[in-house]
Design a protein around this motif. Structure first.
Motif, PDB file in Angstrom:
ATOM      1  N   TRP A 124       0.799  -1.214   0.000  1.00 32.04           N
ATOM      2  CA  TRP A 124       0.000   0.000   0.000  1.00 32.04           C
ATOM      3  C   TRP A 124       0.838   1.273   0.000  1.00 32.04           C
ATOM      4  N   ARG A 125       1.725   1.427   0.949  1.00 34.75           N
ATOM      5  CA  ARG A 125       2.451   2.699   1.075  1.00 34.75           C
ATOM      6  C   ARG A 125       3.436   2.950  -0.062  1.00 34.75           C
ATOM      7  N   GLU A 130       2.028   7.557   1.943  1.00 35.12           N
ATOM      8  CA  GLU A 130       1.724   7.353   3.355  1.00 35.12           C
ATOM      9  C   GLU A 130       0.233   7.455   3.657  1.00 35.12           C
ATOM     10  N   ARG A 131      -0.410   8.556   3.273  1.00 37.48           N
ATOM     11  CA  ARG A 131      -1.798   8.777   3.669  1.00 37.48           C
ATOM     12  C   ARG A 131      -2.757   7.804   2.987  1.00 37.48           C
ATOM     13  N   GLY A 133      -1.977   5.114   1.477  1.00 36.91           N
ATOM     14  CA  GLY A 133      -1.574   3.754   1.819  1.00 36.91           C
ATOM     15  C   GLY A 133      -2.191   3.296   3.123  1.00 36.91           C
ATOM     16  N   ARG A 134      -2.231   4.185   4.115  1.00 34.66           N
ATOM     17  CA  ARG A 134      -2.881   3.843   5.391  1.00 34.66           C
ATOM     18  C   ARG A 134      -4.369   3.575   5.193  1.00 34.66           C
ATOM     19  N   TRP A 137      -4.847   0.153   3.468  1.00 31.07           N
ATOM     20  CA  TRP A 137      -4.626  -0.957   4.390  1.00 31.07           C
ATOM     21  C   TRP A 137      -5.765  -1.067   5.401  1.00 31.07           C
TER      22      TRP A 137
END
Length: 372
Positions: A124-125, A130-131, A133-134, A137
């Protein structure tokens, strides 16, 4: 009255998938789904695949008895497929969760079977940042398991089944159906006299083709005639090419792009070792395709289903990290007896994998769902 009794003659199976095999980013997971769909169609089921549109592909076509309907793009395919469910009037839905599911239960009036090739935790990331991807997930690990509570799952390896269990999907709710393998076509190529590494897969970041290039660069002094050939296309192509240039091995790397099945098997037949340096694979059909030519594979142990498709120490090797990957390649280039033993074991195992066995198991999963 059950769905099976209601439409016993020709049950309608609706498969919702992100892409199909004609999509530029299509790969092994799309091939798996279409082989299952074609197998069901051949056994009398009505089968429809809803997937994303892409340039050059018709909005609708029939292939091997399967109706393929392409609507929406990379993200638009999800609402378009979801909203089409009532009009399709399926008897069972196969919701393919490629990280994100179609949330078909919102409009389904029939059983839903969830197909997951592997869990995307590590992907994902790097792909979305980062954003996002979180968020991805969270959808995969928290929202989807709750949303599909009570549904049965199909996955392609025991490793993926175990990963699903960590998300709260009890093992008794999931069925493992590994892919089959098409018989390798007759090839004219012989193994090259000079050592050759091969990677088969889409050129996207999580396939980490750069690791194969790094292996080549690390071993260039010990193996001055070693080279790498890469089969596959994707939007990461230019990055892979630049990486080869930066490592000073561009003259020893061939990026074939897309090739047809015959050419792919000719390349595999003349290879010495097949590398699969992906972050994650549900199974790795290319591993078994290489094995059919007596070519051992090396992959990362942590990459999911490769631990099922490679019998470590018998048909290939699993690496703990990059240094281990380099050492394993050097080991099998050096020890020709061990290389031959693994190649023979891999070819023998590949001969046992047929699509009929997989389609039998998939049909049983559909039958069980229809009886709910």
């Amino acid at each position: 009255m059950t769905g099976l009794e209601r439409t016993a003659a020709r049950p309608h199976v609706l498969l919702l998938n992100w892409r199909d095999t004609t999509h530029p980013d299509g790969g092994g997971s799309e091939r798996y789904l279409e082989r299952m769909a074609e197998g069901l169609a051949g056994r009398g089921y009505r089968v429809t695949i809803r997937c994303a549109a892409h340039p050059g592909a018709p909005a609708e076509e029939w292939r091997a008895g399967v109706r393929i309907r392409r609507r929406g793009g990379r993200y638009g395919v999800y609402p378009r497929a979801l909203l089409a469910i009532p009009a399709e009037r399926p008897d069972v839905i196969v919701d393919v969760q490629n990280g994100v599911p179609f949330f078909s239960r919102l409009l389904a009036r029939c059983p839903v079977l969830v197909l997951v090739h592997h869990v995307h935790r590590e992907q994902w990331r790097p792909v979305l940042g980062e954003r996002l991807g979180r968020l991805g997930w969270w959808i995969e690990s928290r929202l989807a398991p709750r949303f599909y509570r009570g549904c049965r799952y199909v996955t392609v390896s025991e490793t993926s089944r175990s990963e699903l269990a960590t998300l709260g999907i009890a093992r008794e709710r999931s069925t493992v159906i590994p892919p089959g393998l098409d018989p390798a076509p007759r090839t004219h190529a012989e193994p090259d006299e000079d050592p050759m590494l091969v990677v088969v897969g889409r050129l996207v970041p999580h396939k980490r083709v750069e690791h194969a290039i790094d292996v080549l660069a690390r071993l260039s002094d010990q193996w001055p005639k070693l080279r790498l050939e890469v089969v596959g296309q994707g939007w990461w192509h230019d990055h892979v090419r630049r990486h080869a240039q930066l490592r000073g091995v561009e003259d020893r790397v061939v990026l074939h792009g897309w090739v047809d099945e015959q050419d792919k098997h000719e390349i595999l037949a003349r290879s010495t070792l097949h590398l699969c340096p992906s972050v994650k694979e549900g199974w790795g059909i290319s591993i078994m395709e290489a094995a059919a030519h007596g070519v051992p594979s090396i992959a990362y142990r942590a990459a999911g289903g490769v631990a099922d498709s490679i019998v470590d120490g018998s048909t290939g090797l699993l690496a703990a990290d990059f240094e281990d990957l380099v050492a394993h390649v050097d080991r099998l280039l050096t020890d020709r007896e061990e290389h031959h033993r693994m190649g023979t074991a891999g070819r023998t195992r590949a001969e046992t994998l047929g699509w009929d066995r997989a389609i039998d198991a998939f049909e049983q999963a559909i039958t069980d769902a229809l009886r709910q």
